[in-house]
Design an enzyme around this catalytic site. Structure first.
Site, mmCIF file in Angstrom:
data_model
loop_
_atom_site.group_PDB
_atom_site.id
_atom_site.type_symbol
_atom_site.label_atom_id
_atom_site.label_comp_id
_atom_site.label_asym_id
_atom_site.label_seq_id
_atom_site.Cartn_x
_atom_site.Cartn_y
_atom_site.Cartn_z
ATOM 1 C CB CYS A 49 63.959 91.462 62.202
ATOM 2 S SG CYS A 49 62.973 90.467 61.057
ATOM 3 C CE1 TYR A 183 59.443 85.639 65.763
ATOM 4 C CE2 TYR A 183 61.094 84.278 64.653
ATOM 5 C CZ TYR A 183 60.698 85.501 65.183
ATOM 6 O OH TYR A 183 61.557 86.578 65.147
#
Length: 330
Positions: A49, A183
C-alpha cells in the site's frame, strides 16, 4: 471491492472518489488529542500500500522504529465478502501484538457501525485496543512534528516550518493528480473518466520531469515530506500501475529526470529498504482489489527488470552538491 463498495466510491460519471477517513483525532498535547507516548501505538500497514508506505518511510527516516511498533498485513487480499487485510504473514495468522486476523476486527471493535473499507495505515492504541488514526494524509506530518521529542539523533527535518505552506500545497497536487491519479485511471468505470484521469496524471508527471531537471529534489537539495509522497507512487509505477491500472503512456524509467530522482530516493535509507517489489506485484496483479468477482487465474508478471534500481543515479550533479542530504537542517 463488493458492488456496494464500488458504488460508494464512484460518481455518476464513473470517476473514482476515494472514501474519507474515519479516525482523524490528531496527535498532540492538547485536550482531546492523542497523547505522544513511546510504546503506546502500533502502526498497521501492508508493504503493497502506497498510503501506508509513506508513514513507514518517515518512521524509519526519523528513527521512530523503537517508539512505534509495526504490524504487517499480507499484500494478498483474503477471499471474503468484503475488502479486508489479513495478517497471514504472522505465526498462526494473527498479529502478534493485537491478536487479530483481519484488519476489520479492530475497526469493528472501535466502531461497531463502521461500514467502509478497513484501510492502512492505521494507528492502534495498544493500551485501549482501539483504532485511533487512519488519516493517511496527515500521518507523516504528525510524525514529523508532534513526535519530534522521540526523533533519532540528527534526524532530518522533512517538514520545515519555512516551507510548510508550500509543501502542503504541493502535497495536495501530488495527492489528487498522482497518488490518487493512478487509482482514478485504474478504477474508472467509464472511458471518459479514465481519459480525464490519464491526461491529468501524465500532464503532472511531465511537469515534475521538467521541474526535476533543475534541482535534485522537489524543494531543492534536501528531501522533504513531498518527496516521500511522490516516491511511493513512482516506485510502484512500472511494476504495477503502468499495466495494472492502464497508466501506460510512459514508464517512469522512460523519464530521464524522474527515473534518476526515484532511484536516488530508493538508494536512501528508509526508502528502498522498506520497498518490497514482490509484495507490490502480488497485490496489484494477483489480488482482488479491482475485480473480486473474477475467478480466472491471476498471472504474476515476470518483469520488469529491477536491476536498474541500484545503478548510479548521478542526481548530485543537478545540485552540484555531493553530501548527506538527510541531515538535520538548522
Amino acid at each position: 471491492m463488493t458492488q456496494n463498495e464500488q458504488t460508494k466510491e464512484h460518481s455518476n460519471d464513473g470517476s473514482f472518489k476515494r472514501q474519507t477517513n474515519r479516525f482523524i483525532t490528531p496527535f498532540g498535547d492538547n485536550p482531546g488529542e492523542l497523547p505522544i507516548e513511546a510504546g503506546r501505538y502500533r502502526l498497521l500497514w501492508s508493504q503493497a500500500c502506497p498510503w501506508a508506505h509513506r508513514s513507514v518511510i518517515v518512521r524509519s527516516v526519523l528513527g521512530l522504529e523503537n517508539v512505534i511498533s509495526l504490524g504487517t498485513a499480507s499484500p494478498i487480499r483474503p477471499h471474503l465478502p468484503h475488502v479486508d487485510w489479513e495478517f497471514s504473514l504472522d505465526e498462526k495468522g494473527v498479529d502478534p501484538v493485537l491478536g487479530i486476523r483481519y484488519m476489520s476486527e479492530i475497526y469493528k471493535k472501535t466502531d461497531p457501525k463502521y461500514s467502509g473499507r478497513p484501510t492502512v495505515p492505521l494507528f492502534v492504541d495498544v493500551q485501549k485496543f482501539e483504532a485511533v488514526n487512519n488519516d493517511y494524509f496527515k500521518l507523516t506530518n504528525y510524525l514529523e512534528t508532534t513526535w519530534e521529542p522521540f526523533h533519532g539523533e540528527n534526524a532530518p527535518v522533512l517538514y520545515p516550518e519555512s516551507l510548510r505552506n508550500q509543501i502542503d500545497a504541493l502535497n495536495d497536487v501530488i495527492f489528487h493528480e498522482v497518488n490518487n491519479g493512478v487509482y482514478k485511471c485504474g478504477f474508472a468505470k467509464s472511458q471518459e473518466a479514465y481519459k480525464s484521469a490519464f491526461d491529468t496524471l501524465f500532464a503532472r508527471l511531465d511537469k515534475f520531469e521538467e521541474h526535476l531537471s533543475k534541482q535534485r529534489f522537489l524543494f531543492g537539495d534536501f528531501i522533504t515530506d513531498s518527496d516521500v509522497r511522490l516516491y511511493v507512487t513512482l516506485v510502484r509505477f512500472d511494476v504495477a500501475y503502468y499495466n495494472g491500472f492502464n497508466a501506460n503512456r510512459n514508464l517512469i524509467s522512460e523519464f530521464p529526470n524522474l527515473w534518476g530522482y526515484v532511484r536516488d530516493l530508493y538508494q536512501t535509507p528508509g526508502f528502498g529498504d522498506t520497498t518490497d517489489f514482490d509484495a507490490i506485484k502480488k497485490h496489484y496483479h494477483t489480488s482482488i482489489t479491482i475485480d473480486p468477482d473474477n475467478t480466472s487465474v491471476k498471472i504474476l508478471p515476470k518483469g520488469p527488470d529491477l536491476s536498474g534500481w541500484t545503478k548510479e543515479h548521478n542526481r548530485q550533479l543537478v545540485s552540484g552538491k555531493d553530501e548527506k542530504y538527510l541531515r538535520k537542517l538548522v
